[in-house]
Design a protein around this motif. Structure first.
Motif, PDB file in Angstrom:
ATOM      1  N   GLU A  57      55.962  46.374  37.819  1.00 13.47           N
ATOM      2  CA  GLU A  57      55.766  47.355  38.894  1.00 13.47           C
ATOM      3  C   GLU A  57      54.286  47.739  38.977  1.00 13.47           C
ATOM      4  O   GLU A  57      53.855  48.782  38.491  1.00 13.47           O
ATOM      5  N   TRP A  58      53.526  46.866  39.619  1.00 14.15           N
ATOM      6  CA  TRP A  58      52.080  47.062  39.722  1.00 14.15           C
ATOM      7  C   TRP A  58      51.740  48.188  40.695  1.00 14.15           C
ATOM      8  O   TRP A  58      52.328  48.291  41.765  1.00 14.15           O
ATOM      9  N   LYS A  59      50.759  49.005  40.310  1.00 14.16           N
ATOM     10  CA  LYS A  59      50.247  50.056  41.188  1.00 14.16           C
ATOM     11  C   LYS A  59      48.731  50.134  41.035  1.00 14.16           C
ATOM     12  O   LYS A  59      48.203  49.882  39.954  1.00 14.16           O
ATOM     13  N   LEU A  90      49.231  47.241  31.158  1.00 19.34           N
ATOM     14  CA  LEU A  90      48.921  45.980  31.830  1.00 19.34           C
ATOM     15  C   LEU A  90      47.901  46.217  32.929  1.00 19.34           C
ATOM     16  O   LEU A  90      47.954  47.232  33.640  1.00 19.34           O
ATOM     17  N   ASN A  91      46.978  45.273  33.078  1.00 19.04           N
ATOM     18  CA  ASN A  91      45.991  45.307  34.151  1.00 19.04           C
ATOM     19  C   ASN A  91      46.052  44.005  34.937  1.00 19.04           C
ATOM     20  O   ASN A  91      46.137  42.920  34.345  1.00 19.04           O
ATOM     21  N   LEU A  92      45.999  44.121  36.249  1.00 18.06           N
ATOM     22  CA  LEU A  92      45.961  42.958  37.132  1.00 18.06           C
ATOM     23  C   LEU A  92      44.629  42.955  37.875  1.00 18.06           C
ATOM     24  O   LEU A  92      44.336  43.863  38.657  1.00 18.06           O
ATOM     25  N   TYR A  93      43.818  41.935  37.588  1.00 20.54           N
ATOM     26  CA  TYR A  93      42.529  41.754  38.252  1.00 20.54           C
ATOM     27  C   TYR A  93      42.688  40.629  39.277  1.00 20.54           C
ATOM     28  O   TYR A  93      43.038  39.506  38.914  1.00 20.54           O
ATOM     29  N   HIS A  94      42.426  40.922  40.538  1.00 21.85           N
ATOM     30  CA  HIS A  94      42.678  39.940  41.588  1.00 21.85           C
ATOM     31  C   HIS A  94      41.641  38.820  41.608  1.00 21.85           C
ATOM     32  O   HIS A  94      41.945  37.699  42.017  1.00 21.85           O
ATOM     33  N   ASP A  95      40.429  39.126  41.189  1.00 26.94           N
ATOM     34  CA  ASP A  95      39.371  38.117  41.082  1.00 26.94           C
ATOM     35  C   ASP A  95      38.245  38.704  40.236  1.00 26.94           C
ATOM     36  O   ASP A  95      38.375  39.801  39.682  1.00 26.94           O
ATOM     37  N   GLY A  96      37.132  37.971  40.155  1.00 27.01           N
ATOM     38  CA  GLY A  96      36.051  38.397  39.286  1.00 27.01           C
ATOM     39  C   GLY A  96      35.311  39.643  39.730  1.00 27.01           C
ATOM     40  O   GLY A  96      34.541  40.215  38.950  1.00 27.01           O
ATOM     41  N   SER A  97      35.527  40.076  40.972  1.00 25.31           N
ATOM     42  CA  SER A  97      34.845  41.287  41.438  1.00 25.31           C
ATOM     43  C   SER A  97      35.409  42.540  40.775  1.00 25.31           C
ATOM     44  O   SER A  97      34.773  43.596  40.787  1.00 25.31           O
ATOM     45  N   GLU A  98      36.600  42.426  40.212  1.00 26.88           N
ATOM     46  CA  GLU A  98      37.238  43.559  39.546  1.00 26.88           C
ATOM     47  C   GLU A  98      37.048  43.438  38.038  1.00 26.88           C
ATOM     48  O   GLU A  98      37.291  42.373  37.459  1.00 26.88           O
ATOM     49  N   GLY A  99      36.603  44.512  37.428  1.00 22.68           N
ATOM     50  CA  GLY A  99      36.365  44.493  35.993  1.00 22.68           C
ATOM     51  C   GLY A  99      36.651  45.846  35.383  1.00 22.68           C
ATOM     52  O   GLY A  99      37.354  46.676  35.959  1.00 22.68           O
TER      53      GLY A  99
END
Length: 204
Positions: free
Chosen positions: A43-45, A108-117
């Motif tokens: 359940e990502w938010k 848990l962490n979901l990073y969509h691409d490298g711009s997110e850190g």
């Protein structure tokens, strides 16, 4: 300093803490299986933080699971743990076998691409077991993960691969900061799980 050692018996930090990198503990097919299942079942938010009194909503998404509906506060926001999914329980059992530790929660962490850190920080919240082990499991895009000593400013970096495990224990959170630096080179998603131990009120 960049490190490429996958020997889990070797401490990657020169002093003031213990970090061990197990490398890939899943083959490519199994790692893909867990990645795809978590994309669908977790359940990502969008994460939220309160910085200087201002509410910030990040592109990065998060989820918090545990044995009980633990409350966990960081960045001035409190989250309540959800019940484990089947995949998370399976991963928890595998990690506990690999590390010899037990955990009762997972962020848990979901990073969509490298711009997110993630900026420099340490996981020293009062809700966490002091000097307890944090097990970091990575799926998806390979990302660089860095440590910086709070006093000497010495830095150490390692690439966390798809299906890999890293643990931080001992005085690591007391003496070292860590971060996930943004990069323009990564275009794919990454999921990171950090298994932790929350201290119950009855055990304090």
């Amino acid at each position: 300093m960049d490190l490429f050692n996958n020997d889990p018996n070797q401490n990657l930090l020169p002093y003031g803490g213990v970090v061990r990198y197990f490398g890939k503990i899943f083959d490519y097919q199994k790692a893909n299986h867990f990645f795809e299942r978590m994309m669908k079942t977790v359940e990502w938010k969008n994460d939220e933080a309160v910085i200087f009194g201002k509410r910030i909503v990040t592109k990065r998404k998060v989820a918090w699971y545990g044995d009980f509906p633990f409350e966990y506060t960081y960045s001035n926001k409190t989250k309540t743990a959800l019940p484990w999914t089947q995949e998370l329980l399976e991963l928890k059992a595998i990690i506990e076998t690999q590390t010899g530790e037990t955990f009762n929660s997972c962020l848990l962490n979901l990073y969509h691409d490298g711009s997110e850190g993630m900026a420099w920080h340490s996981d020293g919240e009062k809700d966490l077991k002091k000097d307890g082990t944090i097990a970091s499991l990575s799926f998806g895009a390979t990302r660089r993960f860095s440590f910086k000593h709070k006093e000497t400013k010495e830095t150490i970096s390692i690439n966390l691969e798809h299906g890999s495990l890293l643990i931080m224990t001992g005085k690591t959170q007391t003496n070292w900061l860590h971060r996930l630096p943004p990069t323009k080179l990564v275009k794919n998603h990454r999921i990171n799980l950090t298994f932790r131990t929350i201290i119950l009120d009855s055990t304090v």
